[in-house]
Design a protein around this motif. Structure first.
Motif, PDB file in Angstrom:
ATOM      1  N   ALA A 101      13.052   2.192   9.205  1.00 56.48           N
ATOM      2  CA  ALA A 101      13.719   0.888   9.225  1.00 56.48           C
ATOM      3  C   ALA A 101      15.050   0.956   8.467  1.00 56.48           C
ATOM      4  CB  ALA A 101      12.823  -0.186   8.620  1.00 56.48           C
ATOM      5  N   LEU A 102      15.066   1.615   7.320  1.00 57.95           N
ATOM      6  CA  LEU A 102      16.317   1.749   6.562  1.00 57.95           C
ATOM      7  C   LEU A 102      17.339   2.588   7.325  1.00 57.95           C
ATOM      8  CD1 LEU A 102      14.913   2.261   2.968  1.00 57.95           C
ATOM      9  CD2 LEU A 102      16.155   0.286   3.827  1.00 57.95           C
ATOM     10  N   LYS A 103      16.861   3.595   7.998  1.00 67.41           N
ATOM     11  CA  LYS A 103      17.761   4.441   8.804  1.00 67.41           C
ATOM     12  C   LYS A 103      18.397   3.628   9.910  1.00 67.41           C
ATOM     13  CE  LYS A 103      17.867   8.760  11.382  1.00 67.41           C
ATOM     14  NZ  LYS A 103      17.065   9.877  11.902  1.00 67.41           N
ATOM     15  N   GLU A 104      17.609   2.792  10.580  1.00 67.19           N
ATOM     16  CA  GLU A 104      18.140   1.932  11.650  1.00 67.19           C
ATOM     17  C   GLU A 104      19.170   0.948  11.116  1.00 67.19           C
ATOM     18  OE1 GLU A 104      15.075  -0.022  13.911  1.00 67.19           O
ATOM     19  OE2 GLU A 104      13.949   1.840  14.158  1.00 67.19           O
ATOM     20  N   LEU A 105      18.935   0.420   9.925  1.00 64.35           N
ATOM     21  CA  LEU A 105      19.873  -0.531   9.332  1.00 64.35           C
ATOM     22  C   LEU A 105      21.219   0.125   8.985  1.00 64.35           C
ATOM     23  CD1 LEU A 105      17.568  -2.579   6.961  1.00 64.35           C
ATOM     24  CD2 LEU A 105      18.692  -3.397   9.018  1.00 64.35           C
ATOM     25  N   SER A 106      21.178   1.392   8.605  1.00 63.22           N
ATOM     26  CA  SER A 106      22.408   2.065   8.193  1.00 63.22           C
ATOM     27  C   SER A 106      23.235   2.577   9.381  1.00 63.22           C
ATOM     28  CB  SER A 106      22.091   3.225   7.245  1.00 63.22           C
ATOM     29  OG  SER A 106      21.358   4.236   7.923  1.00 63.22           O
ATOM     30  N   GLU A 107      22.662   2.566  10.575  1.00 65.51           N
ATOM     31  CA  GLU A 107      23.391   3.069  11.751  1.00 65.51           C
ATOM     32  C   GLU A 107      24.267   1.999  12.365  1.00 65.51           C
ATOM     33  OE1 GLU A 107      20.235   4.555  14.237  1.00 65.51           O
ATOM     34  OE2 GLU A 107      20.110   6.386  13.096  1.00 65.51           O
ATOM     35  N   GLU A 146       0.838  -1.195   0.000  1.00 61.04           N
ATOM     36  CA  GLU A 146       0.000   0.000   0.000  1.00 61.04           C
ATOM     37  C   GLU A 146       0.873   1.245   0.000  1.00 61.04           C
ATOM     38  OE1 GLU A 146      -3.274   0.271  -0.329  1.00 61.04           O
ATOM     39  OE2 GLU A 146      -3.464  -1.897  -0.414  1.00 61.04           O
ATOM     40  N   SER A 147       0.461   2.226  -0.760  1.00 65.26           N
ATOM     41  CA  SER A 147       1.170   3.506  -0.794  1.00 65.26           C
ATOM     42  C   SER A 147       0.500   4.439   0.204  1.00 65.26           C
ATOM     43  CB  SER A 147       1.098   4.102  -2.197  1.00 65.26           C
ATOM     44  OG  SER A 147       1.709   5.358  -2.214  1.00 65.26           O
ATOM     45  N   SER A 148       1.224   4.762   1.272  1.00 61.15           N
ATOM     46  CA  SER A 148       0.692   5.680   2.271  1.00 61.15           C
ATOM     47  C   SER A 148       1.846   6.350   2.994  1.00 61.15           C
ATOM     48  CB  SER A 148      -0.190   4.938   3.285  1.00 61.15           C
ATOM     49  OG  SER A 148       0.606   4.071   4.069  1.00 61.15           O
ATOM     50  N   ILE A 149       1.576   7.473   3.576  1.00 63.50           N
ATOM     51  CA  ILE A 149       2.613   8.195   4.323  1.00 63.50           C
ATOM     52  C   ILE A 149       3.089   7.352   5.494  1.00 63.50           C
ATOM     53  CG2 ILE A 149       3.036  10.209   5.788  1.00 63.50           C
ATOM     54  CD1 ILE A 149       1.208  11.782   3.855  1.00 63.50           C
ATOM     55  N   GLU A 150       2.174   6.624   6.152  1.00 67.81           N
ATOM     56  CA  GLU A 150       2.552   5.781   7.280  1.00 67.81           C
ATOM     57  C   GLU A 150       3.523   4.686   6.841  1.00 67.81           C
ATOM     58  OE1 GLU A 150      -0.772   6.332   6.543  1.00 67.81           O
ATOM     59  OE2 GLU A 150      -1.114   7.869   8.060  1.00 67.81           O
ATOM     60  N   ASN A 151       3.225   4.037   5.718  1.00 67.39           N
ATOM     61  CA  ASN A 151       4.122   2.995   5.205  1.00 67.39           C
ATOM     62  C   ASN A 151       5.476   3.573   4.836  1.00 67.39           C
ATOM     63  OD1 ASN A 151       2.672   0.647   5.470  1.00 67.39           O
ATOM     64  ND2 ASN A 151       2.119   0.475   3.323  1.00 67.39           N
ATOM     65  N   GLU A 152       5.484   4.726   4.170  1.00 67.76           N
ATOM     66  CA  GLU A 152       6.751   5.350   3.778  1.00 67.76           C
ATOM     67  C   GLU A 152       7.576   5.699   5.011  1.00 67.76           C
ATOM     68  OE1 GLU A 152       6.481   8.525   0.920  1.00 67.76           O
ATOM     69  OE2 GLU A 152       4.892   7.464  -0.162  1.00 67.76           O
ATOM     70  N   THR A 153       6.932   6.209   6.050  1.00 71.49           N
ATOM     71  CA  THR A 153       7.636   6.560   7.282  1.00 71.49           C
ATOM     72  C   THR A 153       8.223   5.320   7.939  1.00 71.49           C
ATOM     73  OG1 THR A 153       6.174   8.449   7.606  1.00 71.49           O
ATOM     74  CG2 THR A 153       7.396   7.675   9.536  1.00 71.49           C
TER      75      THR A 153
END
Length: 92
Positions: free
Chosen positions: A86-92, A74-81
């Motif tokens: 999650a990607l930010k956490e993986l890169s830290e 689904e395309s939604s602001i909640e999903n994008e956030t």
């Protein structure tokens, strides 16, 4: 997945295997501006991002696979956030 350089006159890097074929089939059976997922991709996504919104498209005939239940993200602001965090956490 197997990768190799193919060709003598015009060599190019190619990928072969079931994963590549499945990705191609998901793309060709999708709709414009939608992300179509196989059952395996759907399961993995929900394990990594619980609560992300998806919906079943039902069973579609996928060449070389037969009837496969496919899912749209689904395309939604909640999903994008959720995905960005999650990607930010993986890169830290």
């Amino acid at each position: 997945v197997v990768a190799s350089v193919v060709g003598d006159l015009n060599p190019r890097y190619c990928l072969f295997g079931d994963t590549v074929n499945t990705a191609s089939r998901m793309e060709s059976n999708s709709e414009k501006n939608k992300i179509n997922m196989s059952p395996q991709a759907h399961k993995f996504l929900l394990e990594q991002l619980p609560g992300v919104e998806t919906h079943s498209r039902g069973f579609l005939f996928i060449k070389g696979k037969g009837d496969v239940e496919c899912f749209f993200l689904e395309s939604s602001i909640e999903n994008e956030t959720k995905m960005k965090n999650a990607l930010k956490e993986l890169s830290e």
